[in-house]
Design a protein around this motif. Sequence first.
Motif, PDB file in Angstrom:
ATOM      1  N   MET A   1       0.844  -1.185   0.000  1.00 10.37           N
ATOM      2  CA  MET A   1       0.000   0.000   0.000  1.00 10.37           C
ATOM      3  C   MET A   1       0.882   1.239   0.000  1.00 10.37           C
ATOM      4  N   ASP A   2       0.519   2.242  -0.812  1.00  5.27           N
ATOM      5  CA  ASP A   2       1.292   3.469  -0.896  1.00  5.27           C
ATOM      6  C   ASP A   2       1.272   4.209   0.435  1.00  5.27           C
ATOM      7  N   GLU A   3       2.359   4.952   0.691  1.00  2.43           N
ATOM      8  CA  GLU A   3       2.449   5.704   1.939  1.00  2.43           C
ATOM      9  C   GLU A   3       1.280   6.671   2.108  1.00  2.43           C
ATOM     10  N   ASP A   4       0.858   7.288   0.994  1.00  3.83           N
ATOM     11  CA  ASP A   4      -0.235   8.264   1.072  1.00  3.83           C
ATOM     12  C   ASP A   4      -1.566   7.632   1.446  1.00  3.83           C
ATOM     13  N   ASP A   5      -1.674   6.310   1.295  1.00  5.62           N
ATOM     14  CA  ASP A   5      -2.934   5.624   1.591  1.00  5.62           C
ATOM     15  C   ASP A   5      -3.000   5.078   3.001  1.00  5.62           C
ATOM     16  N   LEU A   6      -1.928   5.225   3.764  1.00  4.87           N
ATOM     17  CA  LEU A   6      -1.902   4.674   5.114  1.00  4.87           C
ATOM     18  C   LEU A   6      -2.775   5.512   6.050  1.00  4.87           C
ATOM     19  N   LEU A   7      -3.546   4.825   6.889  1.00  3.21           N
ATOM     20  CA  LEU A   7      -4.411   5.502   7.862  1.00  3.21           C
ATOM     21  C   LEU A   7      -3.621   5.857   9.115  1.00  3.21           C
ATOM     22  N   PRO A   8      -3.956   6.975   9.766  1.00  3.49           N
ATOM     23  CA  PRO A   8      -3.317   7.277  11.055  1.00  3.49           C
ATOM     24  C   PRO A   8      -3.787   6.311  12.131  1.00  3.49           C
ATOM     25  N   LEU A   9      -2.859   5.833  12.916  1.00 10.80           N
ATOM     26  CA  LEU A   9      -3.194   4.906  14.001  1.00 10.80           C
ATOM     27  C   LEU A   9      -4.239   5.490  14.947  1.00 10.80           C
ATOM     28  N   SER A  10      -4.166   6.780  15.169  1.00 12.97           N
ATOM     29  CA  SER A  10      -5.093   7.407  16.121  1.00 12.97           C
ATOM     30  C   SER A  10      -6.546   7.296  15.679  1.00 12.97           C
ATOM     31  N   ALA A  11      -6.774   7.116  14.358  1.00 15.92           N
ATOM     32  CA  ALA A  11      -8.155   7.024  13.862  1.00 15.92           C
ATOM     33  C   ALA A  11      -8.877   5.813  14.436  1.00 15.92           C
ATOM     34  N   LEU A  12      -8.155   4.748  14.751  1.00  9.49           N
ATOM     35  CA  LEU A  12      -8.798   3.561  15.323  1.00  9.49           C
ATOM     36  C   LEU A  12      -9.339   3.872  16.711  1.00  9.49           C
ATOM     37  N   GLN A  13      -8.551   4.580  17.500  1.00 10.66           N
ATOM     38  CA  GLN A  13      -9.006   4.969  18.836  1.00 10.66           C
ATOM     39  C   GLN A  13     -10.204   5.904  18.744  1.00 10.66           C
ATOM     40  N   HIS A  14     -10.155   6.852  17.808  1.00  7.38           N
ATOM     41  CA  HIS A  14     -11.280   7.774  17.618  1.00  7.38           C
ATOM     42  C   HIS A  14     -12.541   7.016  17.216  1.00  7.38           C
ATOM     43  N   HIS A  15     -12.411   6.047  16.330  1.00  9.99           N
ATOM     44  CA  HIS A  15     -13.576   5.322  15.824  1.00  9.99           C
ATOM     45  C   HIS A  15     -14.234   4.495  16.923  1.00  9.99           C
ATOM     46  N   LEU A  16     -13.440   3.852  17.747  1.00 13.98           N
ATOM     47  CA  LEU A  16     -14.024   3.044  18.816  1.00 13.98           C
ATOM     48  C   LEU A  16     -14.652   3.908  19.897  1.00 13.98           C
ATOM     49  N   PHE A  17     -14.084   5.075  20.138  1.00 15.58           N
ATOM     50  CA  PHE A  17     -14.694   6.003  21.093  1.00 15.58           C
ATOM     51  C   PHE A  17     -16.014   6.530  20.527  1.00 15.58           C
ATOM     52  N   CYS A  18     -16.006   6.936  19.250  1.00 11.19           N
ATOM     53  CA  CYS A  18     -17.217   7.470  18.612  1.00 11.19           C
ATOM     54  C   CYS A  18     -16.974   7.560  17.108  1.00 11.19           C
ATOM     55  N   PRO A  19     -17.705   6.776  16.286  1.00 12.58           N
ATOM     56  CA  PRO A  19     -17.510   6.842  14.836  1.00 12.58           C
ATOM     57  C   PRO A  19     -17.707   8.241  14.259  1.00 12.58           C
ATOM     58  N   ARG A  20     -18.652   9.008  14.823  1.00 12.53           N
ATOM     59  CA  ARG A  20     -18.863  10.355  14.305  1.00 12.53           C
ATOM     60  C   ARG A  20     -17.649  11.247  14.593  1.00 12.53           C
ATOM     61  N   GLN A  21     -17.076  11.130  15.780  1.00 11.35           N
ATOM     62  CA  GLN A  21     -15.867  11.891  16.082  1.00 11.35           C
ATOM     63  C   GLN A  21     -14.768  11.547  15.080  1.00 11.35           C
ATOM     64  N   CYS A  22     -14.636  10.269  14.787  1.00 10.69           N
ATOM     65  CA  CYS A  22     -13.619   9.824  13.834  1.00 10.69           C
ATOM     66  C   CYS A  22     -13.843  10.470  12.469  1.00 10.69           C
ATOM     67  N   ALA A  23     -15.092  10.502  12.009  1.00  9.35           N
ATOM     68  CA  ALA A  23     -15.394  11.080  10.704  1.00  9.35           C
ATOM     69  C   ALA A  23     -15.172  12.585  10.684  1.00  9.35           C
TER      70      ALA A  23
END
Length: 225
Positions: A1-23
Motif C-alpha cells: 500500500m502506498d504511503e499516502d494511503d496509510l491511515l493514522p493509528l489514532s483514527a482507530l481509537q477515535h472510531h471506537l470512542f465514537c464513529p462520528r468523532q472519527c469522521a
Amino acid sequence: MDEDDLLPLSALQHHLFCPRQCALIHVERQWQENRFTAEGRLLHDTVDSGGREKRGAVRTVRSMPLRSHRLGLAGVADVVELHGPERRPFPVEYKRGRPKAHRADEVQLCAQALCLEEMFHTDIPEGALFYGESRRRFPVALDATLRALTERTALAVRAMIRDGVTPPPVHEARKCQSCSMLDLCRPRRLSRPPSVAAWLARQLDDAPEDDLSADDGPANLQEDP
C-alpha cells in the motif's frame, strides 16, 4: 500500500470512542481542542522529549515511527522498549486520564504492536498503557480477541474514509461532555432534529395576521368590469 494511503493509528481509537468523532476528524478534517486534549498533548510532548536511553537489558526509544502495509496503518509510538539481547519490542502508550470501560486505548496499543511485529518480524504478546491520573502502567495482553477487534476497526475506518460518510450523532451525555468536538458535532440538537410539522406550526403561530390573509387568493379576485 502506498504511503499516502496509510491511515493514522489514532483514527482507530477515535472510531471506537465514537464513529462520528472519527469522521469529523479524518473525513471532514475538523479539529477542536479542549482541556482534556491539551493535557494529553502536553503529556505526549513530555514523553516524546526524552529521546533514547538504556537501563540494563532494556533500551527505550521514544516517538518511534510505525508502519503496517498489511493493515494500511501509520503513526508514532509514544514509547517502545526493546527487551533483552533479541531486542523484542514492547509498546507503551501514554494516556492522560484513567482506564476506560471501552477498549479504544487497548486497540490503539494493539495497532502499534501489529505495526512493530511487521517491522521487526517478531511476535509481541504484551504491551502496556500508562495513565497519567494513576501514574501507573497497566499491562495489556495482545490476545486473539483484541487483535481481531483491532483489524475489524481498521477495516471500518478505511471504509468510512473511502466513502466519505459522517455518521449521524448519538447523544451520550457522559461521553459527549468530555469530547473536544462537542460544539462542532452538536449531538444533543442533531440527534433529535425538530419535525417539519412542528417548524411549520411555529412559523404560522409567529406570522402576523396580515401575512396570513390571501389577498391574491381566488376568494378575493374581482371580475373585470
